[in-house]
Design a protein around this motif. Structure first.
Motif, PDB file in Angstrom:
ATOM      1  N   PHE A 181       0.870  -1.097  -0.012  1.00 28.37           N
ATOM      2  CA  PHE A 181       0.048   0.074  -0.042  1.00 28.37           C
ATOM      3  C   PHE A 181       0.876   1.321  -0.125  1.00 28.37           C
ATOM      4  O   PHE A 181       0.353   2.360  -0.669  1.00 28.37           O
ATOM      5  CB  PHE A 181      -0.711   0.072   1.175  1.00 28.37           C
ATOM      6  CG  PHE A 181      -2.241  -0.484   0.870  1.00 28.37           C
ATOM      7  CD1 PHE A 181      -3.322  -0.084   0.061  1.00 28.37           C
ATOM      8  CD2 PHE A 181      -2.626  -1.944   1.064  1.00 28.37           C
ATOM      9  CE1 PHE A 181      -4.555  -0.581  -0.131  1.00 28.37           C
ATOM     10  CE2 PHE A 181      -3.599  -2.804   0.463  1.00 28.37           C
ATOM     11  CZ  PHE A 181      -4.722  -1.752   0.204  1.00 28.37           C
ATOM     12  N   VAL A 182       2.064   1.063   0.665  1.00 29.66           N
ATOM     13  CA  VAL A 182       3.024   2.468   0.668  1.00 29.66           C
ATOM     14  C   VAL A 182       3.464   2.525  -0.622  1.00 29.66           C
ATOM     15  O   VAL A 182       3.535   3.684  -1.301  1.00 29.66           O
ATOM     16  CB  VAL A 182       3.936   2.198   1.791  1.00 29.66           C
ATOM     17  CG1 VAL A 182       5.075   3.257   1.634  1.00 29.66           C
ATOM     18  CG2 VAL A 182       3.599   2.329   3.180  1.00 29.66           C
ATOM     19  N   LYS A 183       3.732   1.755  -1.098  1.00 30.98           N
ATOM     20  CA  LYS A 183       4.553   1.736  -2.491  1.00 30.98           C
ATOM     21  C   LYS A 183       3.557   2.247  -3.667  1.00 30.98           C
ATOM     22  O   LYS A 183       3.929   2.759  -4.665  1.00 30.98           O
ATOM     23  CB  LYS A 183       5.299   0.408  -2.997  1.00 30.98           C
ATOM     24  CG  LYS A 183       6.769   0.604  -2.281  1.00 30.98           C
ATOM     25  CD  LYS A 183       7.436  -0.674  -2.450  1.00 30.98           C
ATOM     26  CE  LYS A 183       8.646  -0.830  -1.959  1.00 30.98           C
ATOM     27  NZ  LYS A 183       9.550  -2.266  -2.100  1.00 30.98           N
ATOM     28  N   ASN A 184       2.160   1.618  -3.452  1.00 33.89           N
ATOM     29  CA  ASN A 184       1.144   1.951  -4.501  1.00 33.89           C
ATOM     30  C   ASN A 184       0.182   2.716  -4.366  1.00 33.89           C
ATOM     31  O   ASN A 184      -0.998   2.720  -4.797  1.00 33.89           O
ATOM     32  CB  ASN A 184       0.555   0.525  -4.948  1.00 33.89           C
ATOM     33  CG  ASN A 184       1.929  -0.326  -5.711  1.00 33.89           C
ATOM     34  OD1 ASN A 184       2.402  -0.117  -6.618  1.00 33.89           O
ATOM     35  ND2 ASN A 184       2.123  -1.260  -4.698  1.00 33.89           N
ATOM     36  N   TRP A 185       0.218   3.514  -3.021  1.00 35.15           N
ATOM     37  CA  TRP A 185      -0.688   4.579  -2.604  1.00 35.15           C
ATOM     38  C   TRP A 185      -1.309   5.460  -3.786  1.00 35.15           C
ATOM     39  O   TRP A 185      -2.228   5.882  -4.065  1.00 35.15           O
ATOM     40  CB  TRP A 185      -0.190   5.327  -1.615  1.00 35.15           C
ATOM     41  CG  TRP A 185      -1.185   6.206  -0.670  1.00 35.15           C
ATOM     42  CD1 TRP A 185      -1.513   7.326  -1.008  1.00 35.15           C
ATOM     43  CD2 TRP A 185      -2.659   5.570  -0.329  1.00 35.15           C
ATOM     44  NE1 TRP A 185      -2.730   7.894  -0.368  1.00 35.15           N
ATOM     45  CE2 TRP A 185      -3.313   6.781   0.092  1.00 35.15           C
ATOM     46  CE3 TRP A 185      -3.070   4.521   0.021  1.00 35.15           C
ATOM     47  CZ2 TRP A 185      -4.605   6.518   0.502  1.00 35.15           C
ATOM     48  CZ3 TRP A 185      -4.389   4.153   0.492  1.00 35.15           C
ATOM     49  CH2 TRP A 185      -5.076   5.289   0.938  1.00 35.15           C
ATOM     50  N   HIS A 186      -0.230   5.804  -4.716  1.00 34.95           N
ATOM     51  CA  HIS A 186      -0.674   6.687  -5.868  1.00 34.95           C
ATOM     52  C   HIS A 186      -1.892   6.169  -6.550  1.00 34.95           C
ATOM     53  O   HIS A 186      -2.406   7.109  -7.239  1.00 34.95           O
ATOM     54  CB  HIS A 186       0.875   6.835  -6.572  1.00 34.95           C
ATOM     55  CG  HIS A 186       1.167   5.802  -7.409  1.00 34.95           C
ATOM     56  ND1 HIS A 186       1.574   4.864  -6.576  1.00 34.95           N
ATOM     57  CD2 HIS A 186       0.826   5.158  -8.663  1.00 34.95           C
ATOM     58  CE1 HIS A 186       2.238   3.746  -7.689  1.00 34.95           C
ATOM     59  NE2 HIS A 186       1.487   4.310  -8.717  1.00 34.95           N
ATOM     60  N   VAL A 187      -2.010   4.784  -6.711  1.00 35.32           N
ATOM     61  CA  VAL A 187      -2.971   4.352  -7.501  1.00 35.32           C
ATOM     62  C   VAL A 187      -4.374   4.785  -6.682  1.00 35.32           C
ATOM     63  O   VAL A 187      -5.252   5.333  -7.502  1.00 35.32           O
ATOM     64  CB  VAL A 187      -2.847   3.116  -7.379  1.00 35.32           C
ATOM     65  CG1 VAL A 187      -4.172   2.180  -7.948  1.00 35.32           C
ATOM     66  CG2 VAL A 187      -1.695   2.433  -8.245  1.00 35.32           C
ATOM     67  N   MET A 188      -4.342   4.760  -5.440  1.00 29.53           N
ATOM     68  CA  MET A 188      -5.797   5.096  -4.496  1.00 29.53           C
ATOM     69  C   MET A 188      -5.941   6.592  -4.956  1.00 29.53           C
ATOM     70  O   MET A 188      -6.828   7.146  -5.158  1.00 29.53           O
ATOM     71  CB  MET A 188      -5.510   4.722  -3.304  1.00 29.53           C
ATOM     72  CG  MET A 188      -5.518   3.107  -3.004  1.00 29.53           C
ATOM     73  SD  MET A 188      -6.915   2.004  -3.620  1.00 29.53           S
ATOM     74  CE  MET A 188      -7.911   2.470  -2.426  1.00 29.53           C
ATOM     75  N   ARG A 189      -4.745   7.582  -4.548  1.00 28.37           N
ATOM     76  CA  ARG A 189      -4.839   8.747  -4.613  1.00 28.37           C
ATOM     77  C   ARG A 189      -5.138   9.315  -5.963  1.00 28.37           C
ATOM     78  O   ARG A 189      -6.061  10.301  -6.116  1.00 28.37           O
ATOM     79  CB  ARG A 189      -3.470   9.109  -4.413  1.00 28.37           C
ATOM     80  CG  ARG A 189      -3.467  10.823  -4.044  1.00 28.37           C
ATOM     81  CD  ARG A 189      -1.892  11.373  -4.171  1.00 28.37           C
ATOM     82  NE  ARG A 189      -1.218  10.976  -5.213  1.00 28.37           N
ATOM     83  CZ  ARG A 189      -0.004  10.587  -5.539  1.00 28.37           C
ATOM     84  NH1 ARG A 189       0.727  10.315  -4.093  1.00 28.37           N
ATOM     85  NH2 ARG A 189       0.631  10.420  -6.421  1.00 28.37           N
ATOM     86  N   ASP A 190      -4.554   8.717  -7.122  1.00 35.10           N
ATOM     87  CA  ASP A 190      -4.996   9.116  -8.396  1.00 35.10           C
ATOM     88  C   ASP A 190      -6.030   8.742  -9.041  1.00 35.10           C
ATOM     89  O   ASP A 190      -6.455   8.889 -10.231  1.00 35.10           O
ATOM     90  CB  ASP A 190      -3.895   8.962  -9.273  1.00 35.10           C
ATOM     91  CG  ASP A 190      -2.299   9.682  -8.510  1.00 35.10           C
ATOM     92  OD1 ASP A 190      -2.826  10.743  -7.875  1.00 35.10           O
ATOM     93  OD2 ASP A 190      -1.320   9.393  -8.952  1.00 35.10           O
ATOM     94  N   ALA A 191      -6.686   7.816  -8.199  1.00 38.26           N
ATOM     95  CA  ALA A 191      -7.824   7.127  -9.103  1.00 38.26           C
ATOM     96  C   ALA A 191      -9.186   8.030  -9.527  1.00 38.26           C
ATOM     97  O   ALA A 191      -9.374   8.950  -8.608  1.00 38.26           O
ATOM     98  CB  ALA A 191      -8.392   5.842  -8.207  1.00 38.26           C
ATOM     99  N   LYS A 192      -9.526   7.854 -10.434  1.00 35.63           N
ATOM    100  CA  LYS A 192     -10.718   8.412 -10.940  1.00 35.63           C
ATOM    101  C   LYS A 192     -12.034   8.220 -10.090  1.00 35.63           C
ATOM    102  O   LYS A 192     -12.423   7.093  -9.861  1.00 35.63           O
ATOM    103  CB  LYS A 192     -11.216   8.493 -12.419  1.00 35.63           C
ATOM    104  CG  LYS A 192      -9.950   8.916 -13.198  1.00 35.63           C
ATOM    105  CD  LYS A 192     -10.226   8.313 -14.679  1.00 35.63           C
ATOM    106  CE  LYS A 192      -9.117   8.767 -15.368  1.00 35.63           C
ATOM    107  NZ  LYS A 192      -9.075   8.067 -16.724  1.00 35.63           N
ATOM    108  N   SER A 193     -12.712   9.255  -9.458  1.00 39.27           N
ATOM    109  CA  SER A 193     -13.923   8.880  -8.597  1.00 39.27           C
ATOM    110  C   SER A 193     -15.251   8.586  -9.348  1.00 39.27           C
ATOM    111  O   SER A 193     -15.203   8.760 -10.575  1.00 39.27           O
ATOM    112  CB  SER A 193     -14.107   9.725  -7.558  1.00 39.27           C
ATOM    113  OG  SER A 193     -13.799  11.021  -7.882  1.00 39.27           O
TER     114      SER A 193
END
Length: 193
Positions: A181-193
């Protein structure tokens, strides 16, 4: 479909056979190991589990060696691992051979990482397994195998290797989940809502 992906699918197809071997008491007899008796259907399930788990290494090795890594393989391989390991842990709880809280912790991590992968896939990104994730998977496989074998051969020495490996796998499950999750948090942060 290439050979590594076929090997991965064969791992998935072995899961129902593994479940049947453990979920039903076939009364094939027992083996005396140390102070315990190992039901032969547990031995058969352990052997099948180990064979299915070994295909994880085989498909990965073959895919890397012959440059056959595909997005389908990156998706199917960790899914097959999660299905096999989850089936093993859930059945161990049913057989009173593993504490439910440890299994809930492990399976919850698997759901969370799968959810992250699905979000990433929705964004057009495929997240491959990390090195810590691979260590986590192998510690889980060793723990399940040792538990299914009723701690053989360590049952002769009194060393609780199966229980030790269960907690080691839980530790690597937590560490690798946090790392993922730390290494891939950008995926959640940048996901289109």
């Amino acid at each position: 479909m290439n050979i590594p992906n076929r090997i991965t699918i064969s791992r998935i197809l072995l899961i129902p056979v593994f479940i049947v071997l453990l979920a039903f008491d076939f009364e094939w007899g027992t083996l005396s190991i140390g102070e315990e008796n190992l039901p032969l259907h547990h031995l058969a399930a352990a052997i099948l589990f180990i064979i299915a788990s070994t295909t994880d290494w085989i498909d990965g090795y073959y895919a890397r060696k012959y440059n056959l890594v595909t997005n389908l393989g990156k998706f199917l391989d960790p899914l097959a691992d999660k299905l096999l390991v989850s089936a093993g842990f859930i059945l161990l709880v049913e057989l009173n051979m593993a504490p439910a809280w440890v299994v809930i912790l492990i399976i919850s991590r698997e759901f969370a990482v799968t959810g992250l992968r699905l979000v990433a896939a929705g964004e057009g990104t495929v997240l491959a397994a990390s090195q810590l994730g691979k260590i986590k998977t192998w510690t889980q496989i060793i723990a399940i195998s040792a538990l299914l074998l009723h701690n053989f051969p360590f049952s002769y020495t009194g060393i609780p290797f199966d229980t030790f490996m269960l907690y080691v796998s839980a530790l690597f499950t937590i560490i690798s989940g946090l790392d993922y999750f730390v290494k891939n948090w950008h995926v959640m942060r940048d996901a289109k809502s």
